[in-house]
Design a protein around this motif. Structure first.
Motif: not given
Length: 324
Positions: A240-261
């Motif tokens: 969800g955080a990635y999608l928000a960054a993508k919509d703001a045009g900032r996803d390429k400059s941020i790395k995203f880490v999650g849990i569940d796999g």
């Protein structure tokens, strides 16, 4: 002649008796088979909205399906503590042979778990713990350890121990759920040692939900021009955080880490380069069925069963998905 007739009659009389004996034997066998002990298991699941919970139920049903003596009933609490309490009360009233619960929150469900346990019903607490020790067994991942591994990976992404620099956003799961606190504590036992890492954004309860994480991240992006890493307490929130960054045009400059796999979710997002990494949080349902049957068959079982984790990154995501 009379003696021969007597032998013939005796022989004919023996035939139906033998047949009757055979039928009787069949009836006895069928009766004995029919008396095989059936176990009724009740499972109070907090919600079936989250994909991890859907997988949880699938794993549990699959294991129960391997044991014809098990009748598994799953109640969906709809993400409500009051409904989960009512489901548990229903299982107690039905005198289930074993009850499983994955609580929405610890404090609000401790009382009903204690009630079931004191009624003499084995109670297996899955994934999220309750307070006290009035239950049969807890089964789940070590969320503090998983958090530590995630924290170490965040430090690595930001330059490594002693050199890490950057702004970090943490996306919280439910404040009332112990795993959220454990995943925070574990991660920050590592991250807090790095003075170059700055935590930005407010602490907001995103309740494990993708849409809530999206809205939270939109706000954080508006007030922070520089964000380097996002650590989500589960994969849907990281996504969800990635999608928000993508919509703001900032996803390429941020790395995203999650849990569940989950193979079809977090691991796939890693393979596609949307998440930098995730950590497997295994579902405890199948192990719960196995442990309950051990107990009911007279075996001793431990108070706690800790399930293993595994890091999933760009170099092993494809193989991980293929193996699951």
């Amino acid at each position: 002649m009379d003696s021969q007739r007597r032998l013939l009659v005796a022989g004919l009389a023996a035939v139906p008796l033998a047949g009757a004996a055979g039928v009787l034997g069949t009836l006895v066998s069928a009766s004995a088979f029919g008396q095989q002990k059936k176990y009724r298991f009740g499972f109070s699941q907090v919600t079936t909205v989250e994909p991890w919970r859907v997988q949880f139920n699938k794993d549990m049903k699959a294991e129960a399906g391997k044991h014809p003596e098990v009748d598994l009933v799953i109640a969906d609490a709809g993400d409500r503590t009051d409904k989960q309490n009512a489901d548990m009360e229903n299982f107690i009233a039905q005198k289930m042979d074993a009850i499983f619960i994955s609580p929405k929150e610890s404090a609000g469900l401790t009382g009903v778990v204690e009630k079931a346990f004191k009624a003499g019903i084995p109670v297996f607490v899955l994934d999220r713990e309750v307070n006290g020790n009035d239950y049969t067994q807890f089964i789940g991942g070590d969320n503090v350890q998983i958090g530590r591994e995630a924290g170490s990976f965040v430090v690595k992404l930001l330059g490594g121990p002693g050199h890490a620099q950057g702004n970090l956003v943490e996306v919280w799961g439910g404040f009332g759920a112990q795993p959220a606190h454990d995943r925070h504590d574990g991660a920050f036992s590592v991250i807090s040692k790095e003075p170059g890492i700055k935590l930005v954004g407010e602490r907001v309860d995103c309740d494990w939900k993708q849409d809530k994480a999206y809205e939270y991240m939109k706000t954080v992006l508006r007030v922070n021009s520089k964000i380097d890493v996002v650590y989500g307490h589960n994969d849907p929130m990281a996504y969800g955080a990635y999608l928000a960054a993508k919509d703001a045009g900032r996803d390429k400059s941020i790395k995203f880490v999650g849990i569940d796999g989950l193979p079809q979710e977090g691991a796939t997002w890693v393979e596609h380069g949307l998440l930098a990494g995730t950590f497997m949080y295994p579902t405890p349902g199948a192990e719960g069925i196995r442990q309950a049957l051990k107990l009911l068959h007279g075996e001793k079982i431990p108070k706690k069963v800790t399930l293993p984790t595994q890091g999933i990154f760009a170099d092993n995501a494809k193989a991980y998905i293929a193996s699951h």
